[in-house]
Design a protein around this motif. Sequence first.
Motif, PDB file in Angstrom:
ATOM      1  N   HIS B 209      48.444  11.828  48.654  1.00  0.00           N
ATOM      2  CA  HIS B 209      47.446  12.516  49.474  1.00  0.00           C
ATOM      3  C   HIS B 209      47.143  13.926  48.964  1.00  0.00           C
ATOM      4  O   HIS B 209      46.417  14.677  49.623  1.00  0.00           O
ATOM      5  N   HIS B 213      44.185  17.825  49.481  1.00  0.00           N
ATOM      6  CA  HIS B 213      44.409  19.280  49.420  1.00  0.00           C
ATOM      7  C   HIS B 213      43.710  19.887  48.204  1.00  0.00           C
ATOM      8  O   HIS B 213      44.175  19.685  47.068  1.00  0.00           O
ATOM      9  N   ASP B 338      46.959  18.474  56.304  1.00  0.00           N
ATOM     10  CA  ASP B 338      47.960  17.433  56.589  1.00  0.00           C
ATOM     11  C   ASP B 338      47.887  16.990  58.049  1.00  0.00           C
ATOM     12  O   ASP B 338      47.971  15.799  58.357  1.00  0.00           O
TER      13      ASP B 338
HETATM   14 FE   LIG Z   1      50.183  17.547  52.286  1.00  0.00          FE
END
Ligand SMILES: [Fe+2]
Lengths: 153, 402
Positions: B209, B213, B338
């Motif tokens: 993931h 970001h 997140d």
């Molecule tokens: Fe993260």
Amino acid sequence: MSHRESIEELIYESGARLDERDFKGYLDLCEDGYEYTIEAYSPEIRKDMIWLHHDKAGMDLLFKNLPKHNSDHSTLMRHLTVYKVDVDEAAGEANVVSGLQVFRTELDGGTTELYAVGKQHDTIKLNGGTPKLGNRKIRLETRNLGIGHHVPF
Amino acid sequence: MARTSSEWAKAPNLPESHYVDTRIYTDEDLFLEEQAKIFNKVWVIACHESEIPEPFDYRTFRHPGGENLIITRGEDRKVRAFYNICPHRGNTILYDPSGNTKRMTCIFHAWSFDTKGECVEIPRESEGYQDRFDKSDASLREVKCDVGFGGFVWVNIDDNCGTLKEYVGDALGLLEESLQPEMEVFHYHKAVVNTNYKLWHDTNSEFYHDYMHYFNRITGMMQPGYFDRKYTGYKNGHASVGSMAVKYDAYAGSEDRGVGWPGLAPGGWLLIDLFPGMTYNLRTSVLRVDTIMPLGPNKVIIEFRGLGLKSDTPAERAERIRDHNAIWGPFGRNLHEDLLGVHGQGLAMRDARTDSHYVLHGREENSTIHDEGGMRHFYAEWSRRMGRLASDPERSPKAEAA
Ligand SMILES: [Fe+2]
Ligand code: FES
């Protein structure tokens, strides 16, 4: 216009420009030496904490990077009430304390919740008749900010 | 081609260890079973010793199994844990998250307890109880407590549990040197999020993931060494991710790092996930430690701590705080992303009516950074402890093996 009126107008205008995501307009209200801080006290660790701190260039970069990040798209409205204005003519400054409430509105359906409360401490440079923001310290009472937010209050 | 309803409900064409049934995120009964079979059996972090530095300092703690606890430091400096329940009429003994008190006195009828959990005062004791009941019958329920692995205070509800050392095993080995110096918590906040606690731990257990970001994409993924980082699984469901050199100066405003951390190479990043929901995350100049307190299948309190060294000068501490806040904390660039991710998962899979069926953990890349083995390792332990397959909670792993 009296000092108090022009100062109040500046405080409200700064909140309104952030609400509108007019970040350039917001920074136009700030002195070159502007500093912005969000603080809170944690009774769990019994310490003052700094959660965000930037100078004017740092704020500018934060705003410019916003489109590159994944962010929650709910909107924020800052409700400010100027409590106290202390003008120091000799120093050409005023210290201002305002109450701050931040409301968050979800994009889908427009449900609004009270997101955060706190106090806003501003140092204003009087600059003759056109005051500017010199230093802003937001002291949050609210510490559970859920998933958090990319845009400062 | 997009899928029909029956195709959508069909199990993925992957080994059963490589996906989970989403009922493990939404089912109320499974959640209660997790509290009993997992949270009430394992060691969890309650707080850090720097939060209770002096004798008689205390912290209250909501245990992920559901129990409310008091963590207090005795006159003998030993840290002990008790249920925060008055044995008289069940009132909460300590209301505040922290404080200092020699005697813990219940506000209701003033029964009083010392830091060893003994009842030391029952007002008008003999008038009311004659010789039928006395203070010795009214002590607090003590909970197993140990301090370690960076000065954290750990508790275990199970009186028959093994030691903390046995539970953690070698999992924190990569951080051994880094956890030696005395540390101090400088950042604390809680977030309540409508999602399952495991989805948060999963996010802390996979790096695929990093696409989410911007900060990690440009400082990490686009830099050499990124794809060499490796997952290691340990006993009891813990996992670690080895270091790389993060190129912080690729993100404008995040250059000039100097303070660093003992045992961490400059630009290094070590992450260790402890079953069932604790994460040590050491990067830049900060140790971040996450802990979770699930409130239901789709609601969790996540606690975030940022730690520096006790020996920090004000300038060093200021740099740690700056490093922390750039990516973490409620206004950090990464933490919000997140949390936005797990919030979205909680929205999409909030209950059975959403008709979600499976979540995939199927990537295999030789245990390197985008391999989903960290999550698979977690769910193997989950299945073992629950006696249910995460991929089909109605079936038991034992029956499969037989
Ligand atoms: Fe993260
Ligand atoms: S409930 Fe605590 S003293 Fe009665």
